[in-house]
Each structure stands twice: as C-alpha cells, then as structure tokens.
Design a protein around this motif. Structure first.
Motif, PDB file in Angstrom:
ATOM      1  N   LEU A   1       0.828  -1.208   0.000  1.00 23.18           N
ATOM      2  CA  LEU A   1       0.000   0.000   0.000  1.00 23.18           C
ATOM      3  C   LEU A   1       0.862   1.257   0.000  1.00 23.18           C
ATOM      4  O   LEU A   1       0.587   2.209  -0.726  1.00 23.18           O
ATOM      5  CB  LEU A   1      -0.945  -0.018   1.205  1.00 23.18           C
ATOM      6  CG  LEU A   1      -2.019  -1.104   1.152  1.00 23.18           C
ATOM      7  CD1 LEU A   1      -2.675  -1.280   2.516  1.00 23.18           C
ATOM      8  CD2 LEU A   1      -3.047  -0.796   0.086  1.00 23.18           C
ATOM      9  N   THR A   2       1.922   1.245   0.773  1.00 27.13           N
ATOM     10  CA  THR A   2       2.830   2.397   0.831  1.00 27.13           C
ATOM     11  C   THR A   2       3.516   2.609  -0.516  1.00 27.13           C
ATOM     12  O   THR A   2       3.680   3.748  -0.962  1.00 27.13           O
ATOM     13  CB  THR A   2       3.877   2.194   1.944  1.00 27.13           C
ATOM     14  OG1 THR A   2       3.192   1.990   3.193  1.00 27.13           O
ATOM     15  CG2 THR A   2       4.801   3.391   2.069  1.00 27.13           C
TER      16      THR A   2
ATOM     17  N   ALA B   1      -2.784  -0.444   7.891  1.00 31.00           N
ATOM     18  CA  ALA B   1      -2.205  -1.756   7.596  1.00 31.00           C
ATOM     19  C   ALA B   1      -0.911  -1.980   8.383  1.00 31.00           C
ATOM     20  O   ALA B   1      -0.683  -3.069   8.917  1.00 31.00           O
ATOM     21  CB  ALA B   1      -1.959  -1.900   6.097  1.00 31.00           C
ATOM     22  N   TRP B   2      -0.060  -0.951   8.457  1.00 29.48           N
ATOM     23  CA  TRP B   2       1.173  -1.074   9.262  1.00 29.48           C
ATOM     24  C   TRP B   2       0.816  -1.359  10.715  1.00 29.48           C
ATOM     25  O   TRP B   2       1.422  -2.237  11.350  1.00 29.48           O
ATOM     26  CB  TRP B   2       2.020   0.202   9.179  1.00 29.48           C
ATOM     27  CG  TRP B   2       2.783   0.352   7.910  1.00 29.48           C
ATOM     28  CD1 TRP B   2       2.496   1.200   6.871  1.00 29.48           C
ATOM     29  CD2 TRP B   2       3.960  -0.355   7.513  1.00 29.48           C
ATOM     30  NE1 TRP B   2       3.420   1.053   5.869  1.00 29.48           N
ATOM     31  CE2 TRP B   2       4.331   0.113   6.234  1.00 29.48           C
ATOM     32  CE3 TRP B   2       4.731  -1.338   8.121  1.00 29.48           C
ATOM     33  CZ2 TRP B   2       5.443  -0.376   5.561  1.00 29.48           C
ATOM     34  CZ3 TRP B   2       5.850  -1.821   7.441  1.00 29.48           C
ATOM     35  CH2 TRP B   2       6.190  -1.341   6.177  1.00 29.48           C
ATOM     36  N   ASN B   3      -0.145  -0.635  11.235  1.00 29.68           N
ATOM     37  CA  ASN B   3      -0.551  -0.854  12.630  1.00 29.68           C
ATOM     38  C   ASN B   3      -1.113  -2.252  12.826  1.00 29.68           C
ATOM     39  O   ASN B   3      -0.833  -2.907  13.840  1.00 29.68           O
ATOM     40  CB  ASN B   3      -1.572   0.207  13.059  1.00 29.68           C
ATOM     41  CG  ASN B   3      -0.944   1.569  13.202  1.00 29.68           C
ATOM     42  OD1 ASN B   3       0.227   1.693  13.552  1.00 29.68           O
ATOM     43  ND2 ASN B   3      -1.702   2.606  12.904  1.00 29.68           N
ATOM     44  N   ALA B   4      -1.902  -2.728  11.870  1.00 25.62           N
ATOM     45  CA  ALA B   4      -2.480  -4.071  11.969  1.00 25.62           C
ATOM     46  C   ALA B   4      -1.401  -5.154  11.933  1.00 25.62           C
ATOM     47  O   ALA B   4      -1.558  -6.211  12.550  1.00 25.62           O
ATOM     48  CB  ALA B   4      -3.491  -4.288  10.840  1.00 25.62           C
ATOM     49  N   GLN B   5      -0.315  -4.879  11.217  1.00 24.06           N
ATOM     50  CA  GLN B   5       0.817  -5.807  11.171  1.00 24.06           C
ATOM     51  C   GLN B   5       1.664  -5.733  12.436  1.00 24.06           C
ATOM     52  O   GLN B   5       2.594  -6.521  12.601  1.00 24.06           O
ATOM     53  CB  GLN B   5       1.703  -5.507   9.959  1.00 24.06           C
ATOM     54  CG  GLN B   5       1.104  -5.861   8.639  1.00 24.06           C
ATOM     55  CD  GLN B   5       1.969  -5.466   7.452  1.00 24.06           C
ATOM     56  OE1 GLN B   5       1.473  -5.443   6.358  1.00 24.06           O
ATOM     57  NE2 GLN B   5       3.241  -5.138   7.632  1.00 24.06           N
TER      58      GLN B   5
ATOM     59  N   ALA C   1       5.961   3.126   7.766  1.00 20.70           N
ATOM     60  CA  ALA C   1       7.056   3.671   6.968  1.00 20.70           C
ATOM     61  C   ALA C   1       7.197   5.170   7.221  1.00 20.70           C
ATOM     62  O   ALA C   1       6.217   5.854   7.524  1.00 20.70           O
ATOM     63  CB  ALA C   1       6.791   3.412   5.485  1.00 20.70           C
ATOM     64  N   ALA C   2       8.406   5.682   7.086  1.00 17.96           N
ATOM     65  CA  ALA C   2       8.686   7.100   7.343  1.00 17.96           C
ATOM     66  C   ALA C   2       7.797   8.017   6.508  1.00 17.96           C
ATOM     67  O   ALA C   2       7.405   9.096   6.966  1.00 17.96           O
ATOM     68  CB  ALA C   2      10.157   7.398   7.077  1.00 17.96           C
TER      69      ALA C   2
END
Length: 130
Positions: free
Chosen positions: A55-56, A97-101, A106-107
């Motif tokens: 996604l990023t 999505a990052w939080n769910a992982q 990402a910066a």
C-alpha cells in the motif's frame, strides 16, 4: 462515532472517499495508478493479505513511481486537489495496515494518524467531492 470501529472499518471510510475521488482521476494519464492503489486498499479493507508495504509503495516506490508523482504531473487545479485527497486516503489505509501488522509505519507516513480522516474529508470537500 468511528472511535468504536475497527481499523478496517475506519479504513473503509477512506476507501469510500477514494472511490468518489477516482471519478476525477480516472481520466488522468496516471489514472491506472489510482485504480491499482484503490483496488489494493479495497482488498485490504475486505481482509485480503495485502501488505502495508504494498500500500505504501502505491504512494511512491523505490523505482520512483506512484501517486505522489502523478499529483506533481497534474496541471488541472481541481484534479490536483483530488490527487492530494486520494493520496491521503491511500496513506491512511497504509497506516492502518502497518498498525495491523504490529509494525512501525514507513517514514513516508510519519504525519498520518487517526485525525487524518478529518483531513481527508476536508481535502475531498476542497476537490468538490462529498
């Protein structure tokens, strides 16, 4: 109201606005980038195994391709506003999505947070999308 919602439900709000914004962006040369990004964001909301990095990368990847560059190439002011809002929608889904992982986002997403949905609504409104 959304405070009690799951991360995917809150991300669905961003995806819904993304679908509305897509009407302005699909005619752009880079419209396919928007379609691909929104499809992956929708799949993540629906529970598919789309990674946060995927996604990023839709925002900008290591090959220097992505939505952020499409916005820079846009010359129409209203569509430029739509690109900005669309990028915010994808960034919010990527952040969720990052939080769910269970990983640090990402910066590129350092400015994204729960209040980003409010910003997204303001940006979509500025682009004439409600």
């Amino acid at each position: 109201m959304l405070e009690q919602s799951s991360a995917r439900q809150r991300a669905a709000v961003a995806v819904t606005l993304g679908h509305k914004l897509l009407a302005l962006l699909a005619v752009e040369v880079d419209g396919a980038l928007a379609l691909d990004a929104l499809a992956d964001a929708q799949r993540w909301v629906d529970g598919a195994a789309i990674t946060a990095q995927t996604l990023t990368d839709h925002l900008v990847n290591e090959r220097e391709e992505g939505l952020l560059l499409a916005e820079q190439r846009c010359t129409d002011e209203r569509r430029k506003l739509a690109w900005i809002a669309f990028e915010t929608a994808i960034a919010y889904v990527a952040w969720q999505a990052w939080n769910a992982q269970g990983e640090w986002p990402a910066a590129l997403l350092s400015e994204v947070g729960e209040d980003t949905l409010d910003l997204l609504r303001e940006q979509a409104d500025a682009a004439g999308v409600r």
